[in-house]
Design an enzyme around this catalytic site. Structure first.
Site, PDB file in Angstrom:
ATOM      1  N   LYS A 240      38.430  13.358  66.863  1.00 35.12           N
ATOM      2  CA  LYS A 240      37.038  12.960  66.619  1.00 35.12           C
ATOM      3  C   LYS A 240      36.163  13.280  67.816  1.00 35.12           C
ATOM      4  O   LYS A 240      35.040  13.746  67.657  1.00 35.12           O
ATOM      5  CB  LYS A 240      36.954  11.470  66.262  1.00 35.12           C
ATOM      6  CG  LYS A 240      37.471  11.194  64.847  1.00 35.12           C
ATOM      7  CD  LYS A 240      37.047   9.850  64.307  1.00 35.12           C
ATOM      8  CE  LYS A 240      37.494   9.718  62.854  1.00 35.12           C
ATOM      9  NZ  LYS A 240      37.304   8.387  62.295  1.00 35.12           N
TER      10      LYS A 240
ATOM     11  N   LYS B  20      41.897  16.387  53.084  1.00 37.37           N
ATOM     12  CA  LYS B  20      42.036  15.031  52.558  1.00 37.37           C
ATOM     13  C   LYS B  20      40.731  14.577  51.905  1.00 37.37           C
ATOM     14  O   LYS B  20      39.651  14.826  52.448  1.00 37.37           O
ATOM     15  CB  LYS B  20      42.367  14.117  53.748  1.00 37.37           C
ATOM     16  CG  LYS B  20      42.515  12.653  53.429  1.00 37.37           C
ATOM     17  CD  LYS B  20      42.751  11.847  54.701  1.00 37.37           C
ATOM     18  CE  LYS B  20      41.552  10.974  54.992  1.00 37.37           C
ATOM     19  NZ  LYS B  20      41.802   9.646  55.460  1.00 37.37           N
TER      20      LYS B  20
ATOM     21  N   LYS C 296      35.857   9.387  52.445  1.00 38.31           N
ATOM     22  CA  LYS C 296      34.544   8.765  52.215  1.00 38.31           C
ATOM     23  C   LYS C 296      33.457   9.545  52.934  1.00 38.31           C
ATOM     24  O   LYS C 296      32.321   9.597  52.507  1.00 38.31           O
ATOM     25  CB  LYS C 296      34.531   7.338  52.773  1.00 38.31           C
ATOM     26  CG  LYS C 296      35.323   6.324  51.986  1.00 38.31           C
ATOM     27  CD  LYS C 296      35.055   4.939  52.569  1.00 38.31           C
ATOM     28  CE  LYS C 296      36.314   4.163  52.826  1.00 38.31           C
ATOM     29  NZ  LYS C 296      36.816   4.259  54.197  1.00 38.31           N
TER      30      LYS C 296
END
Ligand code: AQP
Length: 334
Positions: free
Chosen positions: A114, A197, A200
């Site tokens: 990240k 994947k 959200k």
């Protein structure tokens, strides 16, 4: 004999959960809640590591809790609560951060990924200490098992290391938890990009099936899902990722085995198969969506349920924290 403890949670990082959260987490939670003394949390403190509009975060938190209940998590059976309602989470995270090595935390691959993606200036310290807060979540409840996806395995390893380190340095305060990793088949991929994947926070909405979407919208997304030119409904993750992903969703939602679905659609082409899957998705999510919207129509009642569950969680968490405070040598307030 008392039941073993289970802990898991999800971030309120969107208005709706996606089908990967449902299959990869909620379905297992629902099945496990009878056999375990289960704690399921909406981890809103973790969600603060991403930029949020405050009013929207509150709404997403309620929505996530409503979807847990609508998917079958029973707040009278499991302890279903909001992380920030139990103050011990943030307090224990601080104590654990003082026994976590800087190098150890720097090796967490999720943080490395990240921070590389956002750049150092856009990466906050909360993202760096995210796994320490997660360790606090788990250890407060004397958790035996943590059902997680593959991606969280390293964080549970860190949690185990911290528990063992604390116990040997200060005396036993924590149960050392075990991760139970879900099968690879429980990984759901994006409908438009079936090697990534489903998430959200996906950049495009077209590949994500949302639990709270209008069923007609979900059906349309399935009909437009990326497949291949081969034309046969067959599971082959390497060369047919799109069809394999749809088969996984079909099997998970119906409880059927993949070969029986392959047999049913043999020689019938993708159109029929997708139509069949769309019907399955609408039948499964229709009632979940309705129930979630019903719960959200009465926020006061939902808040009441969450508050009483938070009281239950705090009883366990506060006892662990008090023991930890004593063991590390903090002076008790009289
Ligand atoms: N695609 C997926 N397939 C199977 N399981 C999945 N989970 C998430 N996506 C899939 C499982 O759902 C839970 C959600 O955990 P989270 O909300 O803390 O964050 P996450 O894993 O990062 O989920 P998302 O949907 O990708 O959220 P964002 O975009 O906010 O990061 C976990 O049990 C996870 O394994």
């Amino acid at each position: 004999m008392s039941k073993s403890r289970l802990y898991s949670g999800m971030q309120p990082s969107a208005d709706s959960l996606q089908v990967g959260n449902y299959i990869g987490a909620l379905l297992q939670w629902r099945d496990l809640q009878d056999a375990y003394d289960a704690f399921f949390s909406v981890v809103d403190l973790h969600a603060l590591t991403q930029p949020n509009d405050p009013a929207e975060l509150r709404e997403k938190t309620r929505r996530t809790a409503a979807q847990y209940i609508a998917a079958g998590i029973e707040p009278s059976k499991s302890t279903l609560y909001v992380q920030s309602h139990v103050r011990a989470h943030a307090e224990l995270a601080w104590i654990l951060s003082t026994i976590t090595g800087f190098g150890e935390a720097s090796r967490m691959t999720q943080f490395k990924d990240k921070s590389a993606r956002y750049g150092t200036d856009a990466t906050n310290v909360g993202l760096f200490t995210y796994p320490v807060l997660m360790a606090a979540d788990i250890l407060l409840y004397q958790t035996d098992i943590v059902p997680v996806g593959d991606d969280q395995k390293q964080h549970v390893e860190l949690t185990r290391d911290l528990a063992e380190r604390f116990n040997s340095r200060y005396g036993t305060a924590f149960t050392v938890p075990m991760a139970t990793i879900q099968q690879d088949t429980a990984r759901i991929y994006d409908l438009q990009n079936p090697t990534a994947k489903m998430s959200k926070s996906a950049e495009s909405d077209a590949g994500v099936l949302w639990l709270l979407d209008d069923p007609a919208v979900s059906a349309k997304k399935i009909m437009r899902a990326v497949t291949d030119n081969d034309g046969s409904v067959r599971y082959d993750r390497e060369s047919k990722p799109g069809v394999s992903n749809l088969l996984t969703i079909y099997a998970a939602l119906t409880g059927r085995q993949v070969p029986s679905i392959e047999d049913e659609y043999a020689g019938r082409g993708y159109g029929d198969f997708k139509k069949g899957l769309a019907e399955v998705v609408v039948a499964e999510f229709g009632p979940v969506r309705e129930r979630a919207l019903e719960l959200l129509a009465d926020p006061a009642e939902l808040d009441r349920v969450l508050a009483s569950n938070a009281d239950r969680a705090a009883e366990v968490a506060d006892a662990t924290l008090a023991d930890v405070y004593d063991k590390v040598g903090l002076l008790r307030r009289r």
